[in-house]
Design a protein around this motif. Structure first.
Motif, PDB file in Angstrom:
ATOM      1  N   SER A 101       0.839  -1.205   0.000  1.00 58.95           N
ATOM      2  CA  SER A 101       0.000   0.000   0.000  1.00 58.95           C
ATOM      3  C   SER A 101       0.876   1.258   0.000  1.00 58.95           C
ATOM      4  CB  SER A 101      -0.936   0.001   1.211  1.00 58.95           C
ATOM      5  OG  SER A 101      -0.197  -0.073   2.424  1.00 58.95           O
ATOM      6  N   TRP A 102       2.052   1.184   0.658  1.00 56.68           N
ATOM      7  CA  TRP A 102       2.979   2.324   0.672  1.00 56.68           C
ATOM      8  C   TRP A 102       3.451   2.646  -0.729  1.00 56.68           C
ATOM      9  CZ3 TRP A 102       8.257   2.126  -0.741  1.00 56.68           C
ATOM     10  CH2 TRP A 102       8.987   3.302  -0.508  1.00 56.68           C
ATOM     11  N   TRP A 103       3.806   1.615  -1.495  1.00 55.19           N
ATOM     12  CA  TRP A 103       4.272   1.840  -2.855  1.00 55.19           C
ATOM     13  C   TRP A 103       3.144   2.360  -3.741  1.00 55.19           C
ATOM     14  CZ3 TRP A 103       8.535   2.733  -5.262  1.00 55.19           C
ATOM     15  CH2 TRP A 103       8.586   2.641  -6.655  1.00 55.19           C
ATOM     16  N   GLY A 104       1.940   1.846  -3.536  1.00 63.82           N
ATOM     17  CA  GLY A 104       0.802   2.336  -4.307  1.00 63.82           C
ATOM     18  C   GLY A 104       0.543   3.806  -4.053  1.00 63.82           C
ATOM     19  N   ASP A 105       0.610   4.213  -2.768  1.00 62.16           N
ATOM     20  CA  ASP A 105       0.414   5.626  -2.431  1.00 62.16           C
ATOM     21  C   ASP A 105       1.519   6.490  -3.033  1.00 62.16           C
ATOM     22  OD1 ASP A 105      -1.845   5.005  -0.998  1.00 62.16           O
ATOM     23  OD2 ASP A 105      -0.859   5.042   0.958  1.00 62.16           O
ATOM     24  N   LEU A 106       2.732   5.959  -3.056  1.00 67.87           N
ATOM     25  CA  LEU A 106       3.876   6.700  -3.580  1.00 67.87           C
ATOM     26  C   LEU A 106       3.728   6.949  -5.085  1.00 67.87           C
ATOM     27  CD1 LEU A 106       6.391   7.630  -1.990  1.00 67.87           C
ATOM     28  CD2 LEU A 106       7.635   5.737  -3.034  1.00 67.87           C
ATOM     29  N   CYS A 107       3.273   5.936  -5.805  1.00 66.87           N
ATOM     30  CA  CYS A 107       3.124   6.055  -7.255  1.00 66.87           C
ATOM     31  C   CYS A 107       1.947   6.954  -7.640  1.00 66.87           C
ATOM     32  CB  CYS A 107       2.951   4.677  -7.884  1.00 66.87           C
ATOM     33  SG  CYS A 107       4.441   3.649  -7.814  1.00 66.87           S
ATOM     34  N   LYS A 108       0.943   7.019  -6.773  1.00 66.79           N
ATOM     35  CA  LYS A 108      -0.249   7.825  -7.065  1.00 66.79           C
ATOM     36  C   LYS A 108      -0.204   9.167  -6.340  1.00 66.79           C
ATOM     37  CE  LYS A 108      -2.862   3.542  -7.572  1.00 66.79           C
ATOM     38  NZ  LYS A 108      -3.924   2.671  -7.000  1.00 66.79           N
ATOM     39  N   LEU A 109       0.977   9.554  -5.918  1.00 64.76           N
ATOM     40  CA  LEU A 109       1.159  10.780  -5.140  1.00 64.76           C
ATOM     41  C   LEU A 109       0.672  12.016  -5.876  1.00 64.76           C
ATOM     42  CD1 LEU A 109       2.575  12.021  -2.553  1.00 64.76           C
ATOM     43  CD2 LEU A 109       4.578  12.317  -4.002  1.00 64.76           C
ATOM     44  N   ASP A 110       0.905  12.082  -7.176  1.00 59.90           N
ATOM     45  CA  ASP A 110       0.577  13.268  -7.970  1.00 59.90           C
ATOM     46  C   ASP A 110      -0.919  13.521  -8.079  1.00 59.90           C
ATOM     47  OD1 ASP A 110       2.912  14.509  -8.566  1.00 59.90           O
ATOM     48  OD2 ASP A 110       3.271  13.420 -10.407  1.00 59.90           O
ATOM     49  N   GLY A 111      -1.712  12.453  -8.090  1.00 58.47           N
ATOM     50  CA  GLY A 111      -3.139  12.616  -8.322  1.00 58.47           C
ATOM     51  C   GLY A 111      -3.378  13.185  -9.712  1.00 58.47           C
ATOM     52  N   ILE A 112      -4.406  14.004  -9.859  1.00 60.38           N
ATOM     53  CA  ILE A 112      -4.707  14.580 -11.176  1.00 60.38           C
ATOM     54  C   ILE A 112      -4.001  15.913 -11.386  1.00 60.38           C
ATOM     55  CG2 ILE A 112      -6.958  13.443 -11.308  1.00 60.38           C
ATOM     56  CD1 ILE A 112      -8.238  16.066 -10.467  1.00 60.38           C
ATOM     57  N   SER A 113      -3.397  16.441 -10.342  1.00 60.10           N
ATOM     58  CA  SER A 113      -2.770  17.764 -10.449  1.00 60.10           C
ATOM     59  C   SER A 113      -1.309  17.709 -10.894  1.00 60.10           C
ATOM     60  CB  SER A 113      -2.845  18.484  -9.097  1.00 60.10           C
ATOM     61  OG  SER A 113      -2.066  17.803  -8.115  1.00 60.10           O
ATOM     62  N   ASN A 114      -0.672  16.510 -10.772  1.00 57.75           N
ATOM     63  CA  ASN A 114       0.759  16.378 -11.095  1.00 57.75           C
ATOM     64  C   ASN A 114       1.610  17.367 -10.312  1.00 57.75           C
ATOM     65  OD1 ASN A 114       0.582  14.245 -12.925  1.00 57.75           O
ATOM     66  ND2 ASN A 114       0.207  15.593 -14.634  1.00 57.75           N
ATOM     67  N   TRP A 115       1.215  17.658  -9.071  1.00 59.35           N
ATOM     68  CA  TRP A 115       1.882  18.704  -8.291  1.00 59.35           C
ATOM     69  C   TRP A 115       3.363  18.390  -8.059  1.00 59.35           C
ATOM     70  CZ3 TRP A 115       4.338  18.022  -3.597  1.00 59.35           C
ATOM     71  CH2 TRP A 115       4.123  16.795  -2.962  1.00 59.35           C
ATOM     72  N   PHE A 116       3.699  17.127  -7.795  1.00 57.56           N
ATOM     73  CA  PHE A 116       5.095  16.778  -7.524  1.00 57.56           C
ATOM     74  C   PHE A 116       5.926  16.836  -8.807  1.00 57.56           C
ATOM     75  CE2 PHE A 116       8.658  13.874  -7.182  1.00 57.56           C
ATOM     76  CZ  PHE A 116       9.212  14.214  -5.959  1.00 57.56           C
ATOM     77  N   SER A 117       5.438  16.201  -9.866  1.00 59.94           N
ATOM     78  CA  SER A 117       6.189  16.154 -11.122  1.00 59.94           C
ATOM     79  C   SER A 117       6.442  17.542 -11.693  1.00 59.94           C
ATOM     80  CB  SER A 117       5.428  15.301 -12.141  1.00 59.94           C
ATOM     81  OG  SER A 117       5.222  13.994 -11.655  1.00 59.94           O
ATOM     82  N   LEU A 118       5.466  18.433 -11.534  1.00 57.59           N
ATOM     83  CA  LEU A 118       5.622  19.794 -12.060  1.00 57.59           C
ATOM     84  C   LEU A 118       6.567  20.636 -11.209  1.00 57.59           C
ATOM     85  CD1 LEU A 118       1.928  20.582 -13.090  1.00 57.59           C
ATOM     86  CD2 LEU A 118       3.843  19.989 -14.590  1.00 57.59           C
ATOM     87  N   ALA A 119       6.801  20.208  -9.962  1.00 58.10           N
ATOM     88  CA  ALA A 119       7.693  20.961  -9.068  1.00 58.10           C
ATOM     89  C   ALA A 119       9.124  20.436  -9.140  1.00 58.10           C
ATOM     90  CB  ALA A 119       7.186  20.885  -7.627  1.00 58.10           C
ATOM     91  N   VAL A 120       9.380  19.499 -10.045  1.00 57.10           N
ATOM     92  CA  VAL A 120      10.710  18.899 -10.184  1.00 57.10           C
ATOM     93  C   VAL A 120      11.298  19.258 -11.542  1.00 57.10           C
ATOM     94  CG1 VAL A 120      11.913  16.701 -10.473  1.00 57.10           C
ATOM     95  CG2 VAL A 120      10.295  16.977  -8.607  1.00 57.10           C
ATOM     96  N   GLY A 121      12.554  19.677 -11.547  1.00 51.78           N
ATOM     97  CA  GLY A 121      13.244  19.997 -12.794  1.00 51.78           C
ATOM     98  C   GLY A 121      14.582  19.275 -12.866  1.00 51.78           C
ATOM     99  N   LYS A 122      15.207  19.326 -14.022  1.00 52.43           N
ATOM    100  CA  LYS A 122      16.475  18.619 -14.224  1.00 52.43           C
ATOM    101  C   LYS A 122      17.556  19.600 -14.673  1.00 52.43           C
ATOM    102  CE  LYS A 122      18.228  14.354 -14.269  1.00 52.43           C
ATOM    103  NZ  LYS A 122      17.724  13.338 -15.197  1.00 52.43           N
ATOM    104  N   LYS A 123      18.697  19.549 -14.009  1.00 48.64           N
ATOM    105  CA  LYS A 123      19.856  20.332 -14.418  1.00 48.64           C
ATOM    106  C   LYS A 123      20.835  19.384 -15.095  1.00 48.64           C
ATOM    107  CE  LYS A 123      23.406  23.477 -12.645  1.00 48.64           C
ATOM    108  NZ  LYS A 123      23.985  24.123 -11.436  1.00 48.64           N
ATOM    109  N   VAL A 124      20.990  19.549 -16.394  1.00 54.45           N
ATOM    110  CA  VAL A 124      21.816  18.631 -17.173  1.00 54.45           C
ATOM    111  C   VAL A 124      23.264  19.098 -17.173  1.00 54.45           C
ATOM    112  CG1 VAL A 124      22.192  17.585 -19.433  1.00 54.45           C
ATOM    113  CG2 VAL A 124      19.863  18.028 -18.633  1.00 54.45           C
ATOM    114  N   GLY A 125      24.164  18.201 -16.789  1.00 55.81           N
ATOM    115  CA  GLY A 125      25.597  18.489 -16.814  1.00 55.81           C
ATOM    116  C   GLY A 125      26.272  17.656 -17.886  1.00 55.81           C
ATOM    117  N   ARG A 126      26.700  16.459 -17.503  1.00 54.02           N
ATOM    118  CA  ARG A 126      27.336  15.558 -18.452  1.00 54.02           C
ATOM    119  C   ARG A 126      26.326  14.809 -19.313  1.00 54.02           C
ATOM    120  NH1 ARG A 126      31.426  12.924 -13.946  1.00 54.02           N
ATOM    121  NH2 ARG A 126      32.697  14.803 -13.605  1.00 54.02           N
ATOM    122  N   GLY A 127      25.071  14.831 -18.890  1.00 50.92           N
ATOM    123  CA  GLY A 127      24.066  14.044 -19.600  1.00 50.92           C
ATOM    124  C   GLY A 127      24.148  12.582 -19.253  1.00 50.92           C
ATOM    125  N   ASP A 128      24.691  12.280 -18.061  1.00 49.81           N
ATOM    126  CA  ASP A 128      24.951  10.891 -17.689  1.00 49.81           C
ATOM    127  C   ASP A 128      23.751  10.167 -17.072  1.00 49.81           C
ATOM    128  OD1 ASP A 128      25.011  12.494 -15.467  1.00 49.81           O
ATOM    129  OD2 ASP A 128      26.884  11.733 -14.661  1.00 49.81           O
TER     130      ASP A 128
END
Length: 240
Positions: free
Chosen positions: A75-102
């Motif tokens: 149930s913990w993993w299920g809650d973790l995967c469905k954390l965003d809900g319909i708003s995608n609040w977590f995914s939209l608050a995360v960005g990527k800083k590309v350095g080496r591209g590794d």
């Protein structure tokens, strides 16, 4: 539909009791685990267990959803995967800083523009022979300049050449830097991810039940600063 913020969960200055919303606290704490899963450094026992059970591809993955929840998942993993809900609040608050591209997928992650290259060029993605490769593996330094080496399953059709030239123009700006790729928490650009910043982000998304009148604003901004014991004020607030 989002649940309106309860009276007790509102800040004291908004006629509330200043009590934290436990539902939002729970979601914020789950966000901390999601943030840790973005790191490719497998140096914690719990992360090794998660990889063994759910696969190594969940590490460094911004979007987790129903497809990542097997039938035997906890149930913990299920809650973790469905954390965003319909708003995608977590995914939209995360960005990527590309350095080496590794550790950044060339096709599947957003690293140039506002969409992934897979979304922008679905036809080219379909004929790519490097669908899951990271940026670092799709080129190299030649005479001090970065040169791309994109491979295809077949020769490109004439009408696909225009898309290919557009792709080349977009990725031409990339130059590898001497540091590893890293994730950024856009919810608080100073401290990075914290449970407090995640809670604040979620709290802003909660609808308010009513707008206070100027007189009410005046009263409640000063109510909690008076000499009465806070316990007495809470009792009064519950009675109102």
């Amino acid at each position: 539909m989002r649940r309106p913020m309860a009276k007790g969960n509102r800040p004291k200055g908004e006629a509330g009791l200043g009590i934290r919303d436990l539902r939002l606290v729970h979601t914020s704490l789950l966000g901390k685990w999601r943030w840790k899963l973005l790191s490719h450094e497998v140096d914690e026992v719990w992360k090794e267990i998660v990889i063994a059970r759910y696969g190594s591809d969940i590490i460094g993955k911004r979007f987790l959803g129903d497809v990542d929840v097997p039938r035997i998942a906890s149930s913990w993993w299920g809650d973790l995967c469905k954390l965003d809900g319909i708003s995608n609040w977590f995914s939209l608050a995360v960005g990527k800083k590309v350095g080496r591209g590794d550790s950044t997928s060339f096709w599947n992650e957003i690293w140039v523009g506002g969409q992934s290259l897979r979304q922008q060029f679905p036809r080219l993605f379909g004929i790519s022979a490097q669908k899951q490769e990271v940026i670092q593996n799709l080129g190299g330094m030649i005479d001090g300049q970065w040169r791309w080496n994109l491979l295809w399953r077949r020769n490109r059709f004439q009408w696909e050449e225009d898309q290919f030239r557009e792709l080349c123009d977009i990725i031409a700006q990339f130059t590898p830097m001497d540091y590893h790729d890293s994730w950024l928490w856009l919810g608080d650009g100073i401290q990075g991810f914290t449970v407090k910043s995640a809670y604040g982000l979620l709290e802003k998304m909660e609808p308010s039940t009513r707008i206070l009148q100027p007189v009410e604003n005046f009263v409640f901004k000063r109510l909690w600063k008076c000499a009465w014991p806070s316990k007495t004020l809470r009792l009064c607030g519950n009675c109102s």
